[in-house]
Design an enzyme around this catalytic site. Structure first.
Site, PDB file in Angstrom:
ATOM      1  N   LYS A 100       0.831  -1.203   0.000  1.00  0.00           N
ATOM      2  CA  LYS A 100       0.000   0.000   0.000  1.00  0.00           C
ATOM      3  C   LYS A 100       0.872   1.262   0.000  1.00  0.00           C
ATOM      4  O   LYS A 100       2.075   1.202   0.272  1.00  0.00           O
ATOM      5  CB  LYS A 100      -0.917   0.006   1.235  1.00  0.00           C
ATOM      6  CG  LYS A 100      -1.917  -1.148   1.251  1.00  0.00           C
ATOM      7  CD  LYS A 100      -2.975  -0.973   0.190  1.00  0.00           C
ATOM      8  CE  LYS A 100      -4.188  -1.837   0.380  1.00  0.00           C
ATOM      9  NZ  LYS A 100      -4.136  -3.186  -0.162  1.00  0.00           N
TER      10      LYS A 100
HETATM   11  C1  LIG Z   1      -9.946  -1.823  -0.895  1.00  0.00           C
HETATM   12  C2  LIG Z   1      -9.374  -2.698   0.175  1.00  0.00           C
HETATM   13  N1  LIG Z   1     -10.076  -2.895   1.297  1.00  0.00           N
HETATM   14  C3  LIG Z   1      -9.602  -3.653   2.295  1.00  0.00           C
HETATM   15  C4  LIG Z   1      -8.383  -4.275   2.200  1.00  0.00           C
HETATM   16  C5  LIG Z   1      -7.959  -5.169   3.316  1.00  0.00           C
HETATM   17  O1  LIG Z   1      -6.753  -4.819   3.870  1.00  0.00           O
HETATM   18  P1  LIG Z   1      -5.805  -5.923   4.571  1.00  0.00           P
HETATM   19  O2  LIG Z   1      -5.204  -6.746   3.495  1.00  0.00           O
HETATM   20  O3  LIG Z   1      -4.834  -5.096   5.324  1.00  0.00           O
HETATM   21  O4  LIG Z   1      -6.687  -6.716   5.473  1.00  0.00           O
HETATM   22  C6  LIG Z   1      -7.606  -4.087   1.057  1.00  0.00           C
HETATM   23  C7  LIG Z   1      -6.259  -4.655   0.892  1.00  0.00           C
HETATM   24  O5  LIG Z   1      -5.844  -5.698   0.903  1.00  0.00           O
HETATM   25  C8  LIG Z   1      -8.118  -3.297   0.003  1.00  0.00           C
HETATM   26  O6  LIG Z   1      -7.429  -3.110  -1.109  1.00  0.00           O
END
Ligand SMILES: Cc1ncc(COP(=O)(O)O)c(C=O)c1O
Length: 367
Positions: A191
């Site tokens: 990210k």
């Molecule tokens: C749009 C979006 N929402 C939620 C997430 C969830 O994040 P994480 O992978 O840190 O749980 C992600 C990324 O993976 C994402 O791109």
């Protein structure tokens, strides 16, 4: 020339010397869970986003999940309530709703920004709707001014999924994470603000919600071994927090560099068959992803790879066509499906050189 999609070591390396110093302090602190680093990061990230509060949590999915669970323990949501969500998103956005035993109501995106369409949200509101989840996909804000108005008029909670948009600004100057009742952030390593593992945060100005999610992330407890709720273990690690404090200082510069590279693509890519990402008038894109649409996406990707250029597809299968949601397989969201069939993510990161991006442009324009 070889162009990686994302060289994470190169992105992170400049921050390593400061990390060594901070790791030494972390090791010697003798305190490894919910300590000074998490507290300091929460303060600094809240200040960055412009919100009174930030709560560090385990990842982006858990951040959204905790927001919904938090509203449930506060009595603002209950099982089965409808939450309007974009059909065009990463599955995590929707999982946060289903795992909280709320009912996701999927709607199509806006054709230009690929983000949830406020008009479609209006059409989807029923007597059971209680919240809207806006996702700032690819680094571009959803139309938050329009969504704020709709949510205000219909007394709905507005939640942001800011996982892909750290530092994106609305034209009123406010940042992603400060445009709703509560926002979930992911610091997954790739990210714009990436950790060295899983990490996430919630930003909000709702003090009551902060109390609820602080307890819920820690077994439902404010006081050790006294549990108010059936909580979770969804805490942010001290060492991830220490790293994020260091990385945060470089975020604006990195986002500016992403914007410079996007400008090169915007100006030089041949637009004949290609649809480039449009930056909405209401906000500043931070290009977590540079998504193009092409009717022959798979052949284009192959052509790029044959010329040493790595790309990715965000995402190959929309949530409603995933095996995990097979009960939705009869749903039809033509625009969402078109985006999933045609999207290709070109290399864009703060460490790509102008030469690399020019090379991608040339190979793209040959196709
Ligand atoms: C749009 C979006 N929402 C939620 C997430 C969830 O994040 P994480 O992978 O840190 O749980 C992600 C990324 O993976 C994402 O791109």
């Amino acid at each position: 020339m070889q162009v990686k999609f994302l060289d994470l070591l190169k992105v992170n390396e400049p921050y390593f010397p400061e990390l060594m110093q901070s790791t030494q302090e972390f090791l010697e602190s003798g305190w490894y869970i919910l300590g000074n680093e998490v507290k300091a990061f929460e303060k600094e990230y809240a200040a960055y986003c412009g919100t009174p509060y930030c709560v560090g949590v385990s990842n982006g999915l858990d951040a959204l999940r905790l927001i919904f669970e938090g509203y449930k323990v506060l009595g603002k949501l209950k099982e089965g309530d409808e939450v309007i969500v974009p059909a065009n998103t990463y599955i995590a956005s929707i999982l946060s709703v289903t795992q909280s035993r709320l009912k996701p109501v999927l709607v199509e995106p806006d054709a230009e920004t690929y983000n949830i369409s406020p008009e479609e949200v209006l059409k989807a509101i029923t007597s059971k709707t209680r919240a809207v989840l806006a996702v700032h996909l690819y680094g571009q804000l959803a139309d938050m001014e329009a969504l704020q108005e709709i949510c205000k008029n219909h007394s709905l909670l507005l939640v942001e999924d800011a996982a892909q948009a750290h530092g994106a600004t609305c034209r009123n100057g406010k940042l992603a994470g400060n445009l709703s009742d509560a926002a979930g952030h992911s610091f997954y390593p790739g990210k714009n603000l990436g950790a060295l593992g899983d990490a996430g945060a919630i930003t909000t100005s709702d003090e009551e919600l902060v109390g609820a999610v602080q307890a819920l992330r820690n077994y439902g407890s404010h006081k050790k071994y006294y549990n108010m709720y059936e909580g979770f273990n969804m805490r942010l690690d001290e060492n991830q927090a220490a790293w994020l404090r260091i990385r945060l200082k470089g975020l604006d510069n990195e986002n500016n560099r992403r914007r410079e590279l996007a400008k090169v693509y915007n100006e030089k890519l041949n637009k004949e068959k290609l649809i480039l990402p449009l930056e909405a008038k209401y906000g500043k894109h931070v290009y977590h992803i540079y998504p193009v649409l092409h009717p022959e996406r798979d052949n284009l990707q192959k052509h790029l790879l044959e010329n040493g250029i790595q790309t990715m597809v965000h995402y190959p299968v929309p949530p409603h066509k995933q095996e995990a949601f097979k009960h939705w397989s009869n749903y039809s969201f033509p625009l969402t499906e078109k985006i999933h069939n045609q999207e290709l993510s070109l290399p864009i990161s703060p460490v790509h050189t102008n030469e690399e991006i020019e090379y991608v442009v040339n190979v793209m324009n040959q196709f």
